[in-house]
Design a protein around this motif. Structure first.
Motif, short mmCIF file in Angstrom:
data_model
loop_
_atom_site.label_atom_id
_atom_site.label_comp_id
_atom_site.label_asym_id
_atom_site.label_seq_id
_atom_site.Cartn_x
_atom_site.Cartn_y
_atom_site.Cartn_z
N GLU A 189 0.85 -1.19 0.00
CA GLU A 189 0.00 0.00 0.00
C GLU A 189 0.88 1.24 0.00
OE1 GLU A 189 -2.74 1.83 3.28
OE2 GLU A 189 -3.90 0.33 2.14
N LEU A 190 0.73 2.02 -1.06
CA LEU A 190 1.41 3.31 -1.14
C LEU A 190 0.45 4.37 -0.64
CD1 LEU A 190 2.87 3.01 -4.76
CD2 LEU A 190 3.90 2.28 -2.62
N ARG A 191 0.95 5.57 -0.47
CA ARG A 191 0.10 6.72 -0.13
C ARG A 191 0.27 7.75 -1.23
NH1 ARG A 191 -3.22 5.63 3.92
NH2 ARG A 191 -3.59 7.82 4.08
N SER A 224 -3.14 12.48 2.69
CA SER A 224 -2.75 11.48 1.70
C SER A 224 -3.82 10.39 1.68
CB SER A 224 -1.38 10.89 2.02
OG SER A 224 -1.42 10.17 3.23
N VAL A 225 -3.89 9.68 0.57
CA VAL A 225 -4.88 8.60 0.44
C VAL A 225 -4.16 7.30 0.08
CG1 VAL A 225 -6.80 10.11 -0.18
CG2 VAL A 225 -5.35 9.18 -1.98
N PRO A 226 -4.68 6.16 0.56
CA PRO A 226 -4.03 4.89 0.26
C PRO A 226 -4.20 4.51 -1.22
CG PRO A 226 -6.05 4.53 1.52
CD PRO A 226 -5.86 6.01 1.40
N PRO A 275 -3.41 1.00 -3.31
CA PRO A 275 -2.84 -0.34 -3.43
C PRO A 275 -2.02 -0.43 -4.72
CG PRO A 275 -5.23 -0.42 -3.09
CD PRO A 275 -4.87 1.00 -3.36
#
Length: 136
Positions: free
Chosen positions: A11-13, A21-23, A25
């Motif tokens: 999971e990146l942001r 920030s939002v997750p 995948p």
């Protein structure tokens, strides 16, 4: 011809602002039949993932120091006391700043470097064999 694939889901942001920030995948993929490149698929809620491909060397270096210019820039940082790797991606469709957990990216990169050592990428492509055949 047989080749090896090294993958990692993580999971990146996506950094929207200094507070927000939002997750996102993502799947990191490395293939020994394309030994110079890393491929990242971002799952952003659209029907198809967004794909980016760039030099593995850029990501390896970016874990330790700022590098890259133009479409892809990578550099290390920290967030809440944890090491992160930031990737700034630019395309005609827009720009994105993504933050990845440094530990997970480094562990995956280590696996790619065991699959094909730095400097040995050309051997994977059989270019020397092909040239020798052409010149024979």
């Amino acid at each position: 011809m047989q080749y090896t694939v090294v993958e990692r889901e993580l999971e990146l942001r996506m950094v929207l602002s200094s507070e927000r920030s939002v997750p996102v995948p993502a799947r990191l993929t490395y293939r020994t039949d394309d030994p110079y490149a890393v491929h990242i698929a971002f799952h952003i809620g659209s029907e198809q993932p967004v794909y980016w491909t760039f030099a593995r060397e850029l990501l390896v270096e970016g874990v330790f120091r700022p590098c890259g210019h133009g479409d892809v820039r990578v550099w290390p940082s920290t967030r809440d006391g944890r090491g992160v790797v930031l990737m700034a991606l630019s395309s005609p469709d827009g720009d994105a700043l993504l933050e990845a957990p440094a530990e997970q990216v480094s562990a995956w990169l280590e696996r790619t470097l065991r699959a094909v050592a730095p400097g040995a990428e050309g051997e994977q492509l059989g270019i020397d064999d092909g040239l020798a055949e052409l010149l024979a």
